[in-house]
Design a protein around this motif. Sequence first.
Motif, PDB file in Angstrom:
ATOM      1  N   MET A 117     -36.531 -22.057  26.850  1.00 33.46           N
ATOM      2  CA  MET A 117     -36.550 -20.928  25.921  1.00 33.46           C
ATOM      3  C   MET A 117     -37.751 -20.020  26.184  1.00 33.46           C
ATOM      4  N   MET A 118     -38.909 -20.634  26.433  1.00 33.59           N
ATOM      5  CA  MET A 118     -40.099 -19.830  26.721  1.00 33.59           C
ATOM      6  C   MET A 118     -39.926 -19.070  28.031  1.00 33.59           C
ATOM      7  N   SER A 119     -39.334 -19.727  29.012  1.00 31.57           N
ATOM      8  CA  SER A 119     -39.103 -19.080  30.303  1.00 31.57           C
ATOM      9  C   SER A 119     -38.136 -17.911  30.159  1.00 31.57           C
TER      10      SER A 119
ATOM     11  N   ARG B  79     -23.603 -29.699  31.812  1.00 37.81           N
ATOM     12  CA  ARG B  79     -23.972 -31.112  31.629  1.00 37.81           C
ATOM     13  C   ARG B  79     -25.486 -31.333  31.733  1.00 37.81           C
ATOM     14  N   ASP B  80     -26.170 -30.510  32.537  1.00 34.79           N
ATOM     15  CA  ASP B  80     -27.627 -30.635  32.638  1.00 34.79           C
ATOM     16  C   ASP B  80     -28.285 -30.309  31.309  1.00 34.79           C
ATOM     17  N   TRP B  81     -27.758 -29.317  30.610  1.00 28.88           N
ATOM     18  CA  TRP B  81     -28.325 -28.951  29.310  1.00 28.88           C
ATOM     19  C   TRP B  81     -28.121 -30.069  28.291  1.00 28.88           C
ATOM     20  N   LEU B  82     -27.024 -30.803  28.422  1.00 31.77           N
ATOM     21  CA  LEU B  82     -26.759 -31.888  27.484  1.00 31.77           C
ATOM     22  C   LEU B  82     -27.762 -33.022  27.646  1.00 31.77           C
ATOM     23  N   ARG B  83     -28.376 -33.135  28.811  1.00 33.92           N
ATOM     24  CA  ARG B  83     -29.351 -34.197  29.063  1.00 33.92           C
ATOM     25  C   ARG B  83     -30.790 -33.734  28.832  1.00 33.92           C
TER      26      ARG B  83
ATOM     27  N   LEU C 248     -45.036 -17.984  29.823  1.00 34.30           N
ATOM     28  CA  LEU C 248     -45.436 -19.130  30.621  1.00 34.30           C
ATOM     29  C   LEU C 248     -46.479 -19.917  29.836  1.00 34.30           C
ATOM     30  N   PRO C 249     -46.202 -21.184  29.513  1.00 39.01           N
ATOM     31  CA  PRO C 249     -47.178 -21.980  28.767  1.00 39.01           C
ATOM     32  C   PRO C 249     -48.515 -22.037  29.510  1.00 39.01           C
TER      33      PRO C 249
END
Length: 108
Positions: free
Chosen positions: A48-50, A34-38, A55-56
Motif C-alpha cells: 500500500m505504501m509503495s 494467489r500471492d496476495w492471499l498469502r 518508501l518506509p
Amino acid sequence: MTHWFERIALRRIDEAAARGQLSGLRGEGKPLDRDWLRETSEDVMYRMMSDAGFLPPELQMAKDIEAKRAVLDQIEDETERTRLQKQIALLELKRGMAADQRRRFAAR
C-alpha cells in the motif's frame, strides 16, 4: 457470531458498493491473485505504501547503506574507509531501530 469490527467493515463495503465506488477497480472480474492471499499484514502495508509512492524510512536507509558499501569498495585510504564504515554501521543501527519501531506499531 460476527465481530463488531467485521460488521462495521461489511456495512461500509455495502455502502461503497451502493454508491458505485467499488466498480471499475483494478482486477475487477478477475480471480484473486494467489500471492496476495498469502501476504502478511506487513506485506500489505508495504504494498500500500509503495502504491502511494511512499518508501518506509528503513528501506530508504537500506538503499543508502547499499550505495555507501559500493563506494567503500573503491576507497583505498584507511582513514576514509574507517569513517565510511562507521557511517554504514550507524545507518544499519538506525535502520534496525526504525524496522523494530514499525513492527511494534503494526502489531497494535
